[in-house]
Design a protein around this motif. Sequence first.
Motif, PDB file in Angstrom:
ATOM      1  N   ASP A 297      14.856  31.363  -3.013  1.00  0.00           N
ATOM      2  CA  ASP A 297      15.204  30.089  -3.643  1.00  0.00           C
ATOM      3  C   ASP A 297      14.171  29.771  -4.719  1.00  0.00           C
ATOM      4  O   ASP A 297      13.855  30.596  -5.544  1.00  0.00           O
ATOM      5  N   ARG A 298      13.638  28.587  -4.689  1.00  0.00           N
ATOM      6  CA  ARG A 298      12.659  28.160  -5.684  1.00  0.00           C
ATOM      7  C   ARG A 298      11.282  28.730  -5.348  1.00  0.00           C
ATOM      8  O   ARG A 298      10.843  28.701  -4.191  1.00  0.00           O
ATOM      9  N   THR A 299      10.586  29.241  -6.376  1.00  0.00           N
ATOM     10  CA  THR A 299       9.235  29.763  -6.164  1.00  0.00           C
ATOM     11  C   THR A 299       8.269  28.602  -5.937  1.00  0.00           C
ATOM     12  O   THR A 299       8.553  27.452  -6.290  1.00  0.00           O
ATOM     13  N   PRO A 300       7.116  28.871  -5.345  1.00  0.00           N
ATOM     14  CA  PRO A 300       6.173  27.788  -5.028  1.00  0.00           C
ATOM     15  C   PRO A 300       5.754  27.005  -6.263  1.00  0.00           C
ATOM     16  O   PRO A 300       5.557  27.557  -7.350  1.00  0.00           O
ATOM     17  N   ARG A 301       5.635  25.703  -6.079  1.00  0.00           N
ATOM     18  CA  ARG A 301       5.064  24.835  -7.104  1.00  0.00           C
ATOM     19  C   ARG A 301       3.551  24.923  -6.976  1.00  0.00           C
ATOM     20  O   ARG A 301       3.001  24.670  -5.912  1.00  0.00           O
ATOM     21  N   LEU A 302       2.868  25.278  -8.057  1.00  0.00           N
ATOM     22  CA  LEU A 302       1.441  25.578  -7.979  1.00  0.00           C
ATOM     23  C   LEU A 302       0.637  24.285  -7.985  1.00  0.00           C
ATOM     24  O   LEU A 302       0.203  23.793  -9.038  1.00  0.00           O
TER      25      LEU A 302
ATOM     26  N   ASP B  78       3.466  23.499   1.084  1.00  0.00           N
ATOM     27  CA  ASP B  78       4.613  22.853   1.700  1.00  0.00           C
ATOM     28  C   ASP B  78       5.940  23.359   1.149  1.00  0.00           C
ATOM     29  O   ASP B  78       6.995  22.818   1.481  1.00  0.00           O
ATOM     30  N   ASP B  79       5.888  24.405   0.298  1.00  0.00           N
ATOM     31  CA  ASP B  79       7.122  24.959  -0.237  1.00  0.00           C
ATOM     32  C   ASP B  79       7.822  25.798   0.819  1.00  0.00           C
ATOM     33  O   ASP B  79       7.191  26.374   1.729  1.00  0.00           O
ATOM     34  N   ALA B  80       9.128  25.908   0.669  1.00  0.00           N
ATOM     35  CA  ALA B  80       9.926  26.625   1.663  1.00  0.00           C
ATOM     36  C   ALA B  80       9.501  28.077   1.800  1.00  0.00           C
ATOM     37  O   ALA B  80       9.527  28.641   2.908  1.00  0.00           O
ATOM     38  N   CYS B  81       9.080  28.703   0.699  1.00  0.00           N
ATOM     39  CA  CYS B  81       8.667  30.110   0.751  1.00  0.00           C
ATOM     40  C   CYS B  81       7.494  30.323   1.697  1.00  0.00           C
ATOM     41  O   CYS B  81       7.439  31.313   2.437  1.00  0.00           O
ATOM     42  N   TRP B  82       6.534  29.386   1.677  1.00  0.00           N
ATOM     43  CA  TRP B  82       5.354  29.542   2.528  1.00  0.00           C
ATOM     44  C   TRP B  82       5.718  29.402   4.009  1.00  0.00           C
ATOM     45  O   TRP B  82       5.140  30.092   4.853  1.00  0.00           O
ATOM     46  N   LEU B  83       6.673  28.556   4.291  1.00  0.00           N
ATOM     47  CA  LEU B  83       7.040  28.332   5.688  1.00  0.00           C
ATOM     48  C   LEU B  83       7.700  29.558   6.306  1.00  0.00           C
ATOM     49  O   LEU B  83       7.675  29.746   7.529  1.00  0.00           O
TER      50      LEU B  83
ATOM     51  N   VAL C 282       3.925  35.821  -0.940  1.00  0.00           N
ATOM     52  CA  VAL C 282       5.326  35.805  -1.343  1.00  0.00           C
ATOM     53  C   VAL C 282       5.382  36.275  -2.792  1.00  0.00           C
ATOM     54  O   VAL C 282       4.357  36.349  -3.483  1.00  0.00           O
ATOM     55  N   TYR C 283       6.583  36.595  -3.261  1.00  0.00           N
ATOM     56  CA  TYR C 283       6.714  37.090  -4.639  1.00  0.00           C
ATOM     57  C   TYR C 283       8.102  36.775  -5.174  1.00  0.00           C
ATOM     58  O   TYR C 283       9.048  36.497  -4.426  1.00  0.00           O
ATOM     59  N   ASP C 284       8.199  36.800  -6.520  1.00  0.00           N
ATOM     60  CA  ASP C 284       9.491  36.743  -7.191  1.00  0.00           C
ATOM     61  C   ASP C 284       9.512  37.882  -8.210  1.00  0.00           C
ATOM     62  O   ASP C 284       8.703  38.814  -8.132  1.00  0.00           O
ATOM     63  N   ASP C 285      10.414  37.834  -9.158  1.00  0.00           N
ATOM     64  CA  ASP C 285      10.525  38.937 -10.106  1.00  0.00           C
ATOM     65  C   ASP C 285       9.331  39.047 -11.043  1.00  0.00           C
ATOM     66  O   ASP C 285       9.113  40.110 -11.642  1.00  0.00           O
TER      67      ASP C 285
END
Length: 888
Positions: free
Chosen positions: A52-57, A62-67, A95-98
């Motif tokens: 989904d959405r990558t972490p907000r720096l 608290d982003d979904a990716c970290w959970l 975590v990672y994205d493209d």
Amino acid sequence: MRPPRGQACANMIPSIASVALGVLLWAMSPYLHGQGLEGASARLVAASRCLDRTPRLDGVLDDACWLKASPATDFVLKEPREGAEPSLRTEVRFVYDDKALYVGARMYHDDVTEIVSTLSRRDNAGNSERIIISLDTYGDKRTSYSFCVTADGVRVEYYHSEDQEFSRDHSFDPVWEAAVSRDAVGWSAEMRIPFSQLRFNSRDELSWGLNMNRYVPSRNEDMYWVLIPKSETGWASRFGTLTGIRGIAPSSRIELFPYLSTDFTHSGTHDPANPLSTQSTWQGGAGVDMKMGLGPNLTLDATINPDFGQVEADPATVNLSAYEIYYDERRPFFIEGSQLLKGRGPNYFYSRRIGAPPRLTSDAPYSAKTSNTTILGAAKVSGRLQSGFSLGALTALTAREFVETWDPATSTRGETQVAPMSGYGVVRALQEIDAEGSSAGVILAGVKRDLADPKAESILTRNAVSGGADWKIRFNSGVYELNGFAGFSHVQGSSDAIALIQLSPAHYFQRPDATHVSFDPTRTSLTGYTAALNFSKIGGKNWLWGAGITAESPEFEINDTGRLQSTDDIEASTSLTYRETEPGALFHAWSLGVSQVAGWNFGGTHRFTTANLELAGTFKNFWTSAFVINYGARGVSDELTRGGPLMDAGAGINYYWSFHNNYADDFRWSGGVSGFNDETDSWNFVIDGSFALRLRGNLELSLVPSFIRQISTRQYIGTFDRGDARTYGKRYVFSTIDQATLVSRFRVNYAFTPDLTLEVYMEPFASNGRFTAFGEMAEGGERDLRIYGTDGSSLTLSEDGTSYTVREAGQPVLTLNNPDFKILSFRSNVVLRWEWLRGSTLFLVWQQNRSNYDMDGATIGPRHLLHSIDSPGDNFFAMKISYWLPVS
């Protein structure tokens, strides 16, 4: 025909080295093909793709990716007690994205008031609490990239070019981001590391080596995810593994850095009689730097109309020796990746040769000044292939430099060439051999000059090339190492240019009592060699040792592209160290070492033997201290007379003692005392220290004072004619110098944010020298001097105090300039640095360079440091703005 003694000695060196290497390789053959480093970690952590959405720096995890990502935990202490469990918990997720790899780290604290951190400029972690992520992206178990962020958000990064934790190349300067936050249970950090800033091989699923390090200064705790014991070697070879990164291909990595700059110089030393001397000058410039990937493994750095200015001035010095002083490289283009251009052994490449001040001068009554030669362009290629082959290469072209001249007698303007067009190049290749950390490499450096001007041809060489091979063979899990190198040099030029090299302090071929070298004014080239072989035990719990031999032939010459003080050396050394890394009743760790070095020249003359004792320890409160004593037995010097005969140097003793408090303290200090005395009644005493204070979390003050007092009874003055046969028809004149030097370096660093910093540097400097007891060498090879005024001769000072006259039998035989001096200097820099966009930077600089010289040799004191600020000099103001433009 039997060769001269020196030539026979020279011919034996390669043979001895070859035989010794063969015997050692045969003796070690059972170990050379082992299974690699034992005990390498099998720890794993997986990175999760952000669907989904990558972490907000923002530093808040608290982003979904970290959970959804599983954390890496279970760190182990290296300090203060190796292998123990840390008192604080650490969790790190990936975590990672493209486009990028994200790191989320949670550092728990049971008392958040203990968090020690200083807000400072980038790449300056100081004594702050930090988290470090180290990635072996090639999976080669040798090299790695480290990304660090402190509890105040200061970013630090460096590259490990070899399998050692503290072999760090801080010129690695990627574009990446980080943010931190604090709460009631500790602090957390988020990092975004673009894949375009990393080098790695293309695979369906990436498997990278990984280690993590958290440093907690308030508790002196240094903890690692993968612990490498203090008694063992290795770094990337011991990493765990980061898995789970799929569908990521290496980037083509094309980046542009266009820039604009302007500067203004106001001189306080304007000469109104010189029409070419201007009190104020303006300059402006524009250019572009480029970084481009050559496949997944190599990177090309190129520049058009480069800005090679350095922000910080070189320190002030008084050089009374015959040798050149070497300063650190401060220009960003040459700093970045410089580790890849260094081989084992001689310094074949010294980047400050490129763009250095012109070596030629104008004979005109008046001429304009130029502080450096113009660099037209430069490029470098660096990287590492999947096969374990590393490459670094650099080339640069400097312009033919002219200065404007003025002849008041004819009222005519002209120009004089002060530097020829020159092309420089260096290439370094290294092949890794096995999993133990063994490697072999070659390096080649050279310069070619277009010598169209006769004056340039009489001073400068036309071509110079040097290089060699080096090797490092490790075995028994990296505990033992056999290393060495073999190199050559070749310079070509006119007979006048080659004569200058033969007569230079690095060679002194004119020495009248030398039987193995001689000055030949007809030579148009020189070819020399160097070689070394060392065998050592570098790992293990307690005992370390080593032995080696090094040689440099008299004709070895690399100063056109590298740096070399002296040749004609053969040195043999041994060392033995006992260390204790486990805490005891008094010490946290300590070591005791002894070593010995002996030296000869290629004529077989034994020059020196030294014995050293070193005791170092870290106390239970993490204060450290070291004591070193060095004894030099009576020997001879082929350098004291600067091209004259050998001279007895006498026996002497050196000592050094230092003390440092805990590096984690807000107020850090250190102190050191060293001294020397010898049989000629020469002595010196040095006291120095450093003090650093952190205030308000974003203000740092530091002071580094130093005081040197020395008496040298063998200060060389000059060589003159009309000597007798005992000194080969020359007079080698010396004196006693009473010299004092006082210097203090002061820094103020203030960080508004991690990306906006103000740095202030000031260095007041004062030094004086008073010369007495003039005399000349009594006989070649001896230590005694014939002091003027004590043997029937007389020494008188002129009425204006500028010269001395030596008379024998009432007749003047020598005139000596009065060398007394007092030098004051003040150098300062004020630098405002703002990273206004990620990768884009604005610099505002104010630099002062003031100095004053007179013939007053009176003793200096602290007041002279204040007086140095009033010395005449230049003010330099500059602005540079660059923009990071990622093309792909």
